[in-house]
Write a protein that holds these residues in place. Structure first.
Motif, short mmCIF file in Angstrom:
data_model
loop_
_atom_site.label_atom_id
_atom_site.label_comp_id
_atom_site.label_asym_id
_atom_site.label_seq_id
_atom_site.Cartn_x
_atom_site.Cartn_y
_atom_site.Cartn_z
N GLY A 2 -4.71 -13.66 -3.38
CA GLY A 2 -4.41 -11.75 -2.92
C GLY A 2 -3.16 -11.87 -2.92
N LEU A 3 -2.84 -10.50 -2.35
CA LEU A 3 -1.22 -10.09 -2.81
C LEU A 3 -1.68 -8.70 -1.75
CD1 LEU A 3 -1.96 -7.04 -4.29
CD2 LEU A 3 -2.21 -8.80 -6.10
N GLY A 4 0.11 -8.12 -1.21
CA GLY A 4 -0.09 -7.26 -1.04
C GLY A 4 1.36 -7.13 -0.78
N VAL A 5 2.09 -5.65 -0.03
CA VAL A 5 3.23 -5.51 -0.39
C VAL A 5 4.66 -5.68 0.58
CG1 VAL A 5 4.44 -3.03 -0.80
CG2 VAL A 5 2.08 -3.56 -0.92
N THR A 6 5.76 -6.46 0.56
CA THR A 6 6.64 -6.62 1.56
C THR A 6 7.37 -5.92 1.44
OG1 THR A 6 8.27 -8.04 -0.33
CG2 THR A 6 6.33 -9.47 0.62
N ALA A 7 7.86 -5.25 1.07
CA ALA A 7 9.19 -3.96 0.17
C ALA A 7 8.84 -2.58 1.37
CB ALA A 7 9.63 -3.69 -0.60
N GLN A 8 9.94 -2.62 1.65
CA GLN A 8 9.77 -1.80 2.52
C GLN A 8 9.68 0.07 1.95
OE1 GLN A 8 13.98 -1.31 4.10
NE2 GLN A 8 14.87 -0.10 2.83
N THR A 28 -3.02 -0.48 -0.74
CA THR A 28 -2.12 -0.66 0.03
C THR A 28 -1.07 0.74 0.79
OG1 THR A 28 -2.24 -2.67 0.65
CG2 THR A 28 -0.25 -1.76 1.89
N LEU A 29 -0.36 0.76 -1.19
CA LEU A 29 0.37 2.24 -0.89
C LEU A 29 -0.01 3.09 -0.60
CD1 LEU A 29 2.69 1.15 -4.28
CD2 LEU A 29 3.26 0.84 -1.79
N LEU A 30 -1.06 3.72 -1.11
CA LEU A 30 -1.61 4.98 -0.69
C LEU A 30 -2.39 4.76 1.16
CD1 LEU A 30 -5.31 5.09 -3.89
CD2 LEU A 30 -2.86 5.82 -3.66
N ALA A 66 6.18 5.94 -15.06
CA ALA A 66 6.03 5.84 -12.95
C ALA A 66 7.25 5.11 -12.73
CB ALA A 66 5.11 4.84 -12.99
N LEU A 67 7.59 4.32 -13.33
CA LEU A 67 8.89 3.54 -13.09
C LEU A 67 10.56 4.29 -12.95
CD1 LEU A 67 8.65 -0.20 -13.41
CD2 LEU A 67 8.82 0.80 -11.40
N THR A 68 10.24 5.48 -13.80
CA THR A 68 11.57 6.05 -14.05
C THR A 68 12.30 6.94 -13.08
OG1 THR A 68 11.37 5.92 -16.54
CG2 THR A 68 12.66 8.18 -15.65
N GLY A 69 13.00 6.88 -12.88
CA GLY A 69 13.11 8.09 -11.13
C GLY A 69 12.96 7.13 -10.04
N LEU A 70 12.02 6.35 -9.81
CA LEU A 70 11.14 6.22 -8.42
C LEU A 70 12.17 5.11 -7.86
CD1 LEU A 70 8.43 5.16 -7.18
CD2 LEU A 70 8.08 3.36 -8.31
N ALA A 114 11.15 4.49 -3.99
CA ALA A 114 10.55 4.02 -2.94
C ALA A 114 10.77 2.04 -3.04
CB ALA A 114 9.46 4.46 -2.73
N PRO A 115 10.73 1.52 -2.52
CA PRO A 115 11.18 -0.09 -2.72
C PRO A 115 9.80 -0.99 -2.85
CG PRO A 115 12.57 0.83 -1.19
CD PRO A 115 12.32 2.06 -1.12
N ASP A 116 8.85 -0.18 -1.91
CA ASP A 116 7.69 -0.90 -1.89
C ASP A 116 6.89 -0.23 -3.55
OD1 ASP A 116 7.29 1.47 -0.96
OD2 ASP A 116 5.83 1.09 0.98
N VAL A 117 7.22 0.72 -3.22
CA VAL A 117 6.23 0.94 -4.65
C VAL A 117 6.81 1.03 -6.25
CG1 VAL A 117 5.24 3.17 -6.02
CG2 VAL A 117 5.70 3.32 -3.51
N GLU A 118 8.14 0.62 -5.88
CA GLU A 118 8.57 -0.24 -6.89
C GLU A 118 8.55 -1.78 -7.39
OE1 GLU A 118 13.25 -0.27 -8.49
OE2 GLU A 118 13.67 0.01 -6.90
N GLN A 119 8.31 -2.06 -5.95
CA GLN A 119 8.18 -3.40 -6.07
C GLN A 119 6.37 -4.25 -6.81
OE1 GLN A 119 7.23 -5.05 -2.23
NE2 GLN A 119 7.06 -7.53 -2.94
#
Length: 235
Positions: free
Chosen positions: A86-92, A146-148, A206-210, A212-217
């Protein structure tokens, strides 16, 4: 041919161990449909499908907590507590622009497309290879969902059956790749390569200019996984 399939299956550990740092599960994939991905027999560590002790691609322990993508002990699909359970999001949480929010929604459609396509191929041929990568894509979609939820973005995949998409362009792509890949196992792998190449290009953009730490993660982890899946399909 059977020997080639077994060897291809043996490297799937590289594709399914890529997100071991993410731990919390998110909502399950909506709509099983006629081509639902095979459920994993167990989420506990243990020997997988292959046989023998395989050397990995590089040096070190790799991305998961298992003995995966390095010089570890690759026993078929791997002995790992990494990505598969499983997985989730740990960054802020950060902030997203309007365009980045739209991109996040489109990522959910892309991950569902990959899952549904690979599940359909698994039901027709090479179930070991496509079934396990389909499970990976299901985890990818869970992370995006999770991000949504975090950013209050409507999930375009919610309530959609397998192989059905709200975006007409995504639907057309799915239908085309499904028809293309249904011709033969080799054609299915070629279709898989196309999916992963498209995902890699979109994730890099999508990573260009991003910021948000959690989305980047999540995007960074998905990019690494797509590169591994592409390598598996290319073999």
């Amino acid at each position: 041919m059977k020997g080639i399939s077994l060897r291809a299956t043996g490297v799937v550990a590289a594709g399914v161990l890529g997100l071991g740092a993410l731990a919390a599960a998110a909502p399950a994939l909506a709509g099983a449909g006629p081509f639902a991905a095979p459920a994993p027999a167990s989420s506990a560590p243990g020997p997988g499908w292959g046989a023998g002790m395989g050397m990995g691609y590089g040096r070190g322990m790799g991305y998961g907590t298992g003995m995966g993508y390095g010089t570890g002990m690759g026993n078929g699909y791997g002995m790992s507590n990494g990505f598969c359970p499983g997985l989730g999001v740990t960054a802020q949480q950060g902030t997203l622009t309007t365009a980045q929010r739209a991109t996040l929604a489109s990522m959910a459609q892309e991950e569902k497309l990959a899952h549904d396509l690979y599940a359909a191929f698994a039901a027709r041929s090479d179930a070991g290879l496509f079934g396990h990568i389909a499970m990976s894509e299901n985890h990818h979609l869970s992370a995006v969902r999770t991000l949504l939820q975090r950013y209050g973005v409507t999930d375009p995949t919610a309530g959609q059956a397998a192989g059905r998409f709200t975006d007409p362009a995504v639907q057309a792509t799915y239908d085309r790749l499904l028809a293309q890949g249904s011709a033969s196992p080799a054609a299915a792998r070629t279709a898989g390569q196309q999916v992963e190449r498209d995902d890699i290009a979109k994730l890099k953009d999508a990573l260009t200019g991003l910021t948000a730490p959690d989305v980047e993660q999540v995007y960074t982890a998905l990019l690494a996984a797509s590169e591994r899946h592409l390598d598996v399909f290319s073999r």
